[in-house]
Design a protein around this motif. Structure first.
Motif, PDB file in Angstrom:
ATOM      1  N   THR A  87      -0.263  57.648  50.913  1.00  0.00           N
ATOM      2  CA  THR A  87       0.723  56.562  50.937  1.00  0.00           C
ATOM      3  C   THR A  87       1.804  56.726  49.896  1.00  0.00           C
ATOM      4  OG1 THR A  87      -0.823  55.324  49.580  1.00  0.00           O
ATOM      5  CG2 THR A  87      -0.790  54.826  51.918  1.00  0.00           C
ATOM      6  N   ASP A 107      -5.136  53.528  52.973  1.00  0.00           N
ATOM      7  CA  ASP A 107      -3.810  54.084  53.271  1.00  0.00           C
ATOM      8  C   ASP A 107      -3.092  53.243  54.324  1.00  0.00           C
ATOM      9  OD1 ASP A 107      -4.532  56.058  51.539  1.00  0.00           O
ATOM     10  OD2 ASP A 107      -4.782  57.632  53.044  1.00  0.00           O
ATOM     11  N   TYR A 111       0.439  51.083  53.771  1.00  0.00           N
ATOM     12  CA  TYR A 111       1.618  51.379  54.592  1.00  0.00           C
ATOM     13  C   TYR A 111       2.136  50.126  55.288  1.00  0.00           C
ATOM     14  CZ  TYR A 111       4.463  53.584  58.248  1.00  0.00           C
ATOM     15  OH  TYR A 111       5.485  53.939  59.085  1.00  0.00           O
TER      16      TYR A 111
END
Length: 722
Positions: A87, A107, A111
């Motif tokens: 990320t 992750d 995001y």
């Protein structure tokens, strides 16, 4: 161009834009969906430790974005991206990848949280790291070329004219490289990007405008239009230029960063400027209209228009006429900037804090009724977005609120000190109910009257208040004139209490605790329940009012064949003011409790009443159940009473809707109802259905809302009635 431009682990600007479009129509937060994949969560079986496999990832997207048909190829690209890129933008090492080939939930959460909550600066930093493939903190020439290619794709996706766009974008990126080093640092990217509107738009990043800053939107112009900066014509087959939503200032995309002309102010920064009604002149194509000062025609781009009063003058006549602005034909509705001023936090800790960080206070303007506008952009397909933009131009943007950004609370709080204002809610019946509930909770000094611009599917309340069955895209200036001529009508609102016989029984929760329009149980609620279930699974199939009605028709047809609510009277009892209704000998498949004379998108189940001079007035605690007396009883949304009607089935519903039958079976008029059921039955409140296990339902009067009813002499064809 780098060979890695189209690797499967890459995400493009088009992907960014598409994701945010999906997210605009989702009501869920990523952190809440992630919890469902954690131990003891509803979807925990699809996760493996801290990661999910491809099928689990697809389920996450469908759950989070509330779509059942999310494109598989798009899902595959996102999955590959999370497998290969951290990320923070750096490549993952093989040792950090989940066993079995999956993606880390942390992750995914990071995001989508950036897309969901991040400011443009945060998103710019995120995209910098996404395009910095080698992770060296610099964008070299190949990486810059890749960004330009992705922006070209985004421009094509958005409908821009891209025939001469690449050199413009190349110059734009070169300007960001302030030191001419041939590479772009993160600092240069952030500083240049935040002031580069086309760059932000093409990267799929939304911009929070500051006061005096244009709110640009790409647009296709149907007639010859000229750039207000370079004065040349906007050319091209697609969207040729940028137009400010607030003031209609128009430029080429490459000229947006060159303009020195600010947008209209929306408030004053000093108490000294309160009440000074000054024009706000914007360069405009005056279409050969006559100057208000010299009465001569204004040539192309040789004049200016006032944002507030719409007056037009030659450039040389701007300072010759009256300097005072009267806000023109919509003076009664507009909250002008000289009526809003900035204050310090110390003056009032409860003042409204705007998204751009200002603390603002309103000063009443004599002999006006400022219009507070709430728009549900998700109503009526894309109509809500268009209506939002148009009102932001016709009125002060500070008085127009997008309900997707915090609901009605911020707007009601901002107007809380005014004693004489109106509200316009743009949406369906559910949106109107949402606003009326918010007014209850806001504890305002006055209860402002509410008008309705119908953007939903049924729009029963709007029909009763003469606002029509659906907005057809007509000029919103006519709507403002109708509101000014409307009359105040109090509308009853009813409390509904649903008490399950077994609190542990599985079933949906009642959607509301208040009835504004109607409550029903039986076949009509069954159709609505199936409709809503299907729309949640396949939202893209329900993108217009026409499609919605076709689906309703198909579900109603299948309900006719299945007859799931036959012998309804065997599974419920109804008491009106303590008197039990005798349903024996009736073959009913639905019971409706009506507060207004419209249900199912325009049906009047109660029908017209016979004229009779001998109808005795019922006492507040009495119910009228005599069939002969009921024939002469009329409906009134202000009489603190509801009407109870029985329906024999789907066929009768259709006959009433089309006018082949005048009404359903009148059962009672009452001020209090108790319903007891012994079987799980479909029910609905104001068009929101649910499946209810055996229960006891109490319906009692709550309060009255101040509504605005349009004049009965509306122009024909202004709204679609059905």
């Amino acid at each position: 161009m780098a060979a890695s431009d189209d690797t499967e682990a890459s995400l493009t600007a088009v992907d960014f834009i598409q994701l945010q479009q999906y997210m605009e129509y989702s009501t869920l937060r990523v952190k809440d969906v992630i919890k469902e994949f954690q131990p003891r969560g509803r979807l925990a079986q699809h996760s493996f430790g801290e990661c999910v496999d491809f099928s689990g990832f697809c389920l996450f997207l469908k759950t989070y974005l509330e779509v059942d048909d999310f494109p598989t190829d798009f899902c595959q690209r996102l999955f590959c991206y999370f497998q290969n890129v951290e990320t923070d933008g750096s490549a993952k090492t093989k040792g950090s990848l989940p066993k079995g080939g999956g993606v880390f939930l942390r992750d995914v959460s990071c995001y989508f949280s950036v897309l969901e909550e991040g400011q443009p600066r945060d998103k710019l930093e995120f995209t910098f790291k996404l395009y910095d493939k080698d992770g060296n903190g610099l964008l070299d020439s190949s990486e810059v070329d890749r960004i330009i290619t992705q922006m070209m794709r985004a421009a094509d996706y958005l409908g821009w004219d891209v025939t001469e766009l690449r050199p413009v974008l190349t110059d734009m990126m070169a300007a960001i490289d302030v030191d001419n080093s041939g590479t772009v640092t993160l600092e240069e990217w952030l500083k240049g990007g935040m002031n580069n509107v086309p760059l932000l738009v093409l990267l799929g990043l939304k911009v929070t405008t500051r006061d005096g800053q244009h709110n640009w939107r790409m647009k296709h112009f149907n007639r010859p239009t000229y750039c207000s900066v370079c004065l040349s014509m906007l050319l091209g087959l697609g969207k040729q230029g940028l137009c400010c939503t607030y003031c209609k200032y128009t430029v080429h995309s490459q000229c947006a960063n060159k303009t020195s002309h600010p947008c209209a102010r929306t408030f004053v920064r000093s108490k000294m400027d309160i009440g000074i009604a000054a024009h706000e002149w914007i360069r405009a194509d005056c279409n050969s209209n006559r100057c208000q000062v010299c009465s001569k025609k204004i040539r192309t781009l040789a004049g200016r228009s006032c944002v507030w009063c719409q007056e037009m003058r030659h450039d040389e006549c701007v300072f010759s006429g009256l300097s005072s602005c009267d806000c023109g034909p919509f003076r009664d509705h507009i909250l002008p900037p000289w009526a809003i001023y900035a204050v310090s936090k110390d003056e009032d800790s409860l003042l409204n804090v705007t998204p751009d960080g200002h603390n603002l206070q309103i000063v009443p303007v004599a002999d006006t009724h400022p219009l507070l506008v709430f728009v549900n952009p998700k109503s009526g397909g894309k109509q809500g977005d268009r209506v939002l933009r148009k009102f932001q131009y016709l009125l002060n943007p500070r008085q127009v609120y997008n309900l997707s950004n915090g609901g009605p609370g911020p707007g009601l709080h901002f107007f809380r000190h005014l004693c004489d204002y109106r509200i316009l809610v743009c949406g369906g019946d559910g949106t109107v109910g949402w606003l009326l509930d918010a007014i209850d909770k806001a504890e305002l000094q006055v209860r402002p009257p509410v008008a309705v611009l119908p953007l939903g599917t049924g729009n029963d309340l709007a029909r009763c208040l003469r606002w029509g069955g659906g907005y057809d895209g007509s000029d919103l200036k006519d709507i403002l004139k109708e509101i000014e001529a409307s009359e105040l009508v109090p509308m009853d609102r009813w409390s509904i209490q649903v008490i399950p016989d077994d609190p542990r029984s599985a079933g949906d929760l009642a959607p509301f605790e208040i009835i504004n329009n109607y409550f029903s149980v039986g076949v009509d609620a069954s159709i609505a329940h199936r409709f809503h279930s299907m729309r949640e699974k396949h939202p893209r199939r329900f993108s217009s009012r026409t499609k919605n009605k076709l689906w309703y028709f198909e579900l109603a047809t299948s309900e006719t064949l299945s007859a799931t609510c036959k012998k309804l009277k065997d599974y419920l009892t109804i008491e009106c003011c303590g008197r039990r209704l005798d349903l024996s000998g009736m073959s009913l498949e639905a019971i409706a409790v009506l507060n207004i004379p419209s249900i199912h998108g325009g049906s009047n189940l109660w029908g017209e009443s016979k004229k009779s001079e001998g109808v005795p007035a019922a006492e507040p605690g009495e119910a009228i159940t005599d069939a002969e007396v009921l024939k002469a009883v009329s409906q009134d949304m202000s009489d603190r009473r509801v009407e109870v009607v029985g329906l024999e089935g789907v066929l009768e519903m259709g006959q009433i809707y089309t006018g082949l039958k005048s009404a359903g079976r009148r059962l009672a008029q009452t001020s209090q109802i108790t319903i007891r059921t012994i079987k799980a039955l479909p029910m609905q409140i104001d068009g929101e259905p649910w499946m209810q296990p055996p229960c006891t339902i109490h319906i009692t009067h709550k309060n009255q809302a101040n509504m605005l009813m349009a004049s009965p002499t509306k122009p024909s064809g202004f709204f679609h009635l059905k």
